[in-house]
Design a protein around this motif. Sequence first.
Motif, PDB file in Angstrom:
ATOM      1  N   HIS A  77       0.819  -1.211   0.000  1.00  0.00           N
ATOM      2  CA  HIS A  77       0.000   0.000   0.000  1.00  0.00           C
ATOM      3  C   HIS A  77       0.858   1.269   0.000  1.00  0.00           C
ATOM      4  CE1 HIS A  77      -3.456   2.531   0.547  1.00  0.00           C
ATOM      5  NE2 HIS A  77      -2.914   3.074   1.618  1.00  0.00           N
ATOM      6  N   GLU A  78       1.977   1.260   0.688  1.00  0.00           N
ATOM      7  CA  GLU A  78       2.828   2.441   0.800  1.00  0.00           C
ATOM      8  C   GLU A  78       3.860   2.529  -0.325  1.00  0.00           C
ATOM      9  OE1 GLU A  78       4.413  -0.980   2.933  1.00  0.00           O
ATOM     10  OE2 GLU A  78       2.572   0.116   3.283  1.00  0.00           O
ATOM     11  N   SER A  79       3.731   1.728  -1.365  1.00  0.00           N
ATOM     12  CA  SER A  79       4.686   1.710  -2.474  1.00  0.00           C
ATOM     13  C   SER A  79       4.696   3.058  -3.205  1.00  0.00           C
ATOM     14  CB  SER A  79       4.315   0.615  -3.467  1.00  0.00           C
ATOM     15  OG  SER A  79       5.077   0.742  -4.636  1.00  0.00           O
ATOM     16  N   PRO A  80       5.877   3.517  -3.590  1.00  0.00           N
ATOM     17  CA  PRO A  80       5.947   4.768  -4.352  1.00  0.00           C
ATOM     18  C   PRO A  80       5.429   4.624  -5.778  1.00  0.00           C
ATOM     19  CG  PRO A  80       8.131   3.789  -4.164  1.00  0.00           C
ATOM     20  CD  PRO A  80       7.204   2.951  -3.322  1.00  0.00           C
ATOM     21  N   PHE A  81       5.080   3.405  -6.187  1.00  0.00           N
ATOM     22  CA  PHE A  81       4.580   3.190  -7.537  1.00  0.00           C
ATOM     23  C   PHE A  81       3.055   3.210  -7.620  1.00  0.00           C
ATOM     24  CE2 PHE A  81       8.847   1.361  -7.650  1.00  0.00           C
ATOM     25  CZ  PHE A  81       9.382   2.156  -8.661  1.00  0.00           C
ATOM     26  N   LYS A  82       2.361   3.321  -6.491  1.00  0.00           N
ATOM     27  CA  LYS A  82       0.897   3.436  -6.520  1.00  0.00           C
ATOM     28  C   LYS A  82       0.453   4.642  -7.347  1.00  0.00           C
ATOM     29  CE  LYS A  82      -1.127   0.358  -3.714  1.00  0.00           C
ATOM     30  NZ  LYS A  82      -2.116  -0.573  -4.175  1.00  0.00           N
ATOM     31  N   PRO A  83       1.087   5.829  -7.154  1.00  0.00           N
ATOM     32  CA  PRO A  83       0.669   6.981  -7.968  1.00  0.00           C
ATOM     33  C   PRO A  83       0.932   6.778  -9.461  1.00  0.00           C
ATOM     34  CG  PRO A  83       1.938   7.726  -6.073  1.00  0.00           C
ATOM     35  CD  PRO A  83       2.034   6.230  -6.118  1.00  0.00           C
ATOM     36  N   LEU A  84       1.962   6.036  -9.813  1.00  0.00           N
ATOM     37  CA  LEU A  84       2.251   5.775 -11.220  1.00  0.00           C
ATOM     38  C   LEU A  84       1.080   5.036 -11.859  1.00  0.00           C
ATOM     39  CD1 LEU A  84       5.390   4.908 -13.017  1.00  0.00           C
ATOM     40  CD2 LEU A  84       3.629   3.171 -13.119  1.00  0.00           C
ATOM     41  N   ASP A 114       5.059   8.098 -15.462  1.00  0.00           N
ATOM     42  CA  ASP A 114       6.382   7.816 -14.910  1.00  0.00           C
ATOM     43  C   ASP A 114       7.129   9.120 -14.629  1.00  0.00           C
ATOM     44  OD1 ASP A 114       8.327   5.473 -14.414  1.00  0.00           O
ATOM     45  OD2 ASP A 114       9.527   6.897 -15.572  1.00  0.00           O
ATOM     46  N   LEU A 115       7.011  10.088 -15.516  1.00  0.00           N
ATOM     47  CA  LEU A 115       7.656  11.386 -15.288  1.00  0.00           C
ATOM     48  C   LEU A 115       7.086  12.087 -14.052  1.00  0.00           C
ATOM     49  CD1 LEU A 115       7.995  13.024 -18.812  1.00  0.00           C
ATOM     50  CD2 LEU A 115       9.810  12.119 -17.366  1.00  0.00           C
ATOM     51  N   MET A 116       5.785  11.908 -13.821  1.00  0.00           N
ATOM     52  CA  MET A 116       5.127  12.572 -12.694  1.00  0.00           C
ATOM     53  C   MET A 116       5.347  11.835 -11.379  1.00  0.00           C
ATOM     54  SD  MET A 116       1.495  13.784 -14.390  1.00  0.00           S
ATOM     55  CE  MET A 116       0.776  12.193 -14.216  1.00  0.00           C
ATOM     56  N   ASN A 117       5.933  10.650 -11.426  1.00  0.00           N
ATOM     57  CA  ASN A 117       6.057   9.818 -10.234  1.00  0.00           C
ATOM     58  C   ASN A 117       7.232  10.278  -9.364  1.00  0.00           C
ATOM     59  OD1 ASN A 117       5.027   7.777  -8.645  1.00  0.00           O
ATOM     60  ND2 ASN A 117       6.446   6.263  -9.456  1.00  0.00           N
ATOM     61  N   VAL A 118       7.045  11.414  -8.720  1.00  0.00           N
ATOM     62  CA  VAL A 118       8.050  12.003  -7.844  1.00  0.00           C
ATOM     63  C   VAL A 118       7.436  12.144  -6.461  1.00  0.00           C
ATOM     64  CG1 VAL A 118       9.500  14.021  -7.420  1.00  0.00           C
ATOM     65  CG2 VAL A 118       9.084  13.258  -9.760  1.00  0.00           C
ATOM     66  N   GLU A 119       8.150  11.647  -5.470  1.00  0.00           N
ATOM     67  CA  GLU A 119       7.675  11.741  -4.088  1.00  0.00           C
ATOM     68  C   GLU A 119       8.833  12.224  -3.224  1.00  0.00           C
ATOM     69  OE1 GLU A 119       6.494   8.486  -0.869  1.00  0.00           O
ATOM     70  OE2 GLU A 119       5.137   8.520  -2.590  1.00  0.00           O
ATOM     71  N   ASP A 120       8.618  13.293  -2.491  1.00  0.00           N
ATOM     72  CA  ASP A 120       9.639  13.877  -1.618  1.00  0.00           C
ATOM     73  C   ASP A 120      10.938  14.156  -2.380  1.00  0.00           C
ATOM     74  OD1 ASP A 120       7.903  13.715   0.563  1.00  0.00           O
ATOM     75  OD2 ASP A 120       8.586  11.682   1.047  1.00  0.00           O
ATOM     76  N   GLY A 121      10.809  14.648  -3.605  1.00  0.00           N
ATOM     77  CA  GLY A 121      11.975  15.001  -4.399  1.00  0.00           C
ATOM     78  C   GLY A 121      12.683  13.836  -5.061  1.00  0.00           C
ATOM     79  N   THR A 122      12.186  12.620  -4.886  1.00  0.00           N
ATOM     80  CA  THR A 122      12.806  11.434  -5.484  1.00  0.00           C
ATOM     81  C   THR A 122      11.932  10.934  -6.629  1.00  0.00           C
ATOM     82  OG1 THR A 122      13.734  10.818  -3.347  1.00  0.00           O
ATOM     83  CG2 THR A 122      13.666   9.115  -5.036  1.00  0.00           C
ATOM     84  N   HIS A 123      12.557  10.722  -7.789  1.00  0.00           N
ATOM     85  CA  HIS A 123      11.838  10.207  -8.946  1.00  0.00           C
ATOM     86  C   HIS A 123      11.902   8.683  -8.941  1.00  0.00           C
ATOM     87  CE1 HIS A 123      11.593   9.287 -13.410  1.00  0.00           C
ATOM     88  NE2 HIS A 123      10.401   9.717 -13.080  1.00  0.00           N
ATOM     89  N   TYR A 124      10.735   8.049  -8.882  1.00  0.00           N
ATOM     90  CA  TYR A 124      10.646   6.590  -8.915  1.00  0.00           C
ATOM     91  C   TYR A 124      10.215   6.172 -10.315  1.00  0.00           C
ATOM     92  CZ  TYR A 124      10.813   6.937  -3.856  1.00  0.00           C
ATOM     93  OH  TYR A 124      11.186   7.217  -2.572  1.00  0.00           O
ATOM     94  N   SER A 125      11.123   5.565 -11.054  1.00  0.00           N
ATOM     95  CA  SER A 125      10.856   5.210 -12.439  1.00  0.00           C
ATOM     96  C   SER A 125      10.844   3.697 -12.623  1.00  0.00           C
ATOM     97  CB  SER A 125      11.914   5.830 -13.348  1.00  0.00           C
ATOM     98  OG  SER A 125      11.679   5.441 -14.682  1.00  0.00           O
TER      99      SER A 125
END
Length: 191
Positions: free
Chosen positions: A47-54, A88-99
């Motif tokens: 649930h807390e994965s940084p890829f959920k918003p992607l 993928d370009l928008m997948n930034v959380e706390d200044g970190t880009h998760y691609s």
Amino acid sequence: MERVKEEVLQAERAVLYTLGFDLNITHPYQNLIDWLNKEKLLTDLPHESPFKPLVQNAWNLVNDSLRTTLCLQFPPPKLAGAALWMADLMNVEDGTHYSRLTRMGEFYEAFQLHPQELSSICDQMLSEYEHSKLSRLAAGAGQPLPAVKADVEARLGPSRMAAAGAAAAPGGPGPAGVAVKAEEEEGEVKD
């Protein structure tokens, strides 16, 4: 009334001939789902994965692309690929880009996409958001659309993807001027 009825029937026939009587419409959702499943982004994702918003943003971008003429210009895999690339370009959380798009050759092949097509699709998607947002701002301010657009560009700079550097490849920080938040739509993927 009979004349109007006949004109409508002739127009319908012209549309059917133009479409080649092909009314079987495929949407980009299946291509997107296939890629997300291959990358294990629909299952086994905490649930807390940084890829959920992607996942959510890609789905929203596909939804919103159907409000444009893109589905008439490009086949579904290309639209799904462009939506995924932008998400993928928008997948930034706390200044970190998760691609998840590190192997661009495979990405282009999977979605039957060329860089020029990707740029064209993304430009049109972004212009839809720009126009939609500016229209709402103009209506709220009671001003004409060109005046609101000029005011926004004077404060923030041009918001077009080309001006922001559309050639930036996923895996990097992405274009600095591309700040698009996909709007939530009915039928979107939820947690």
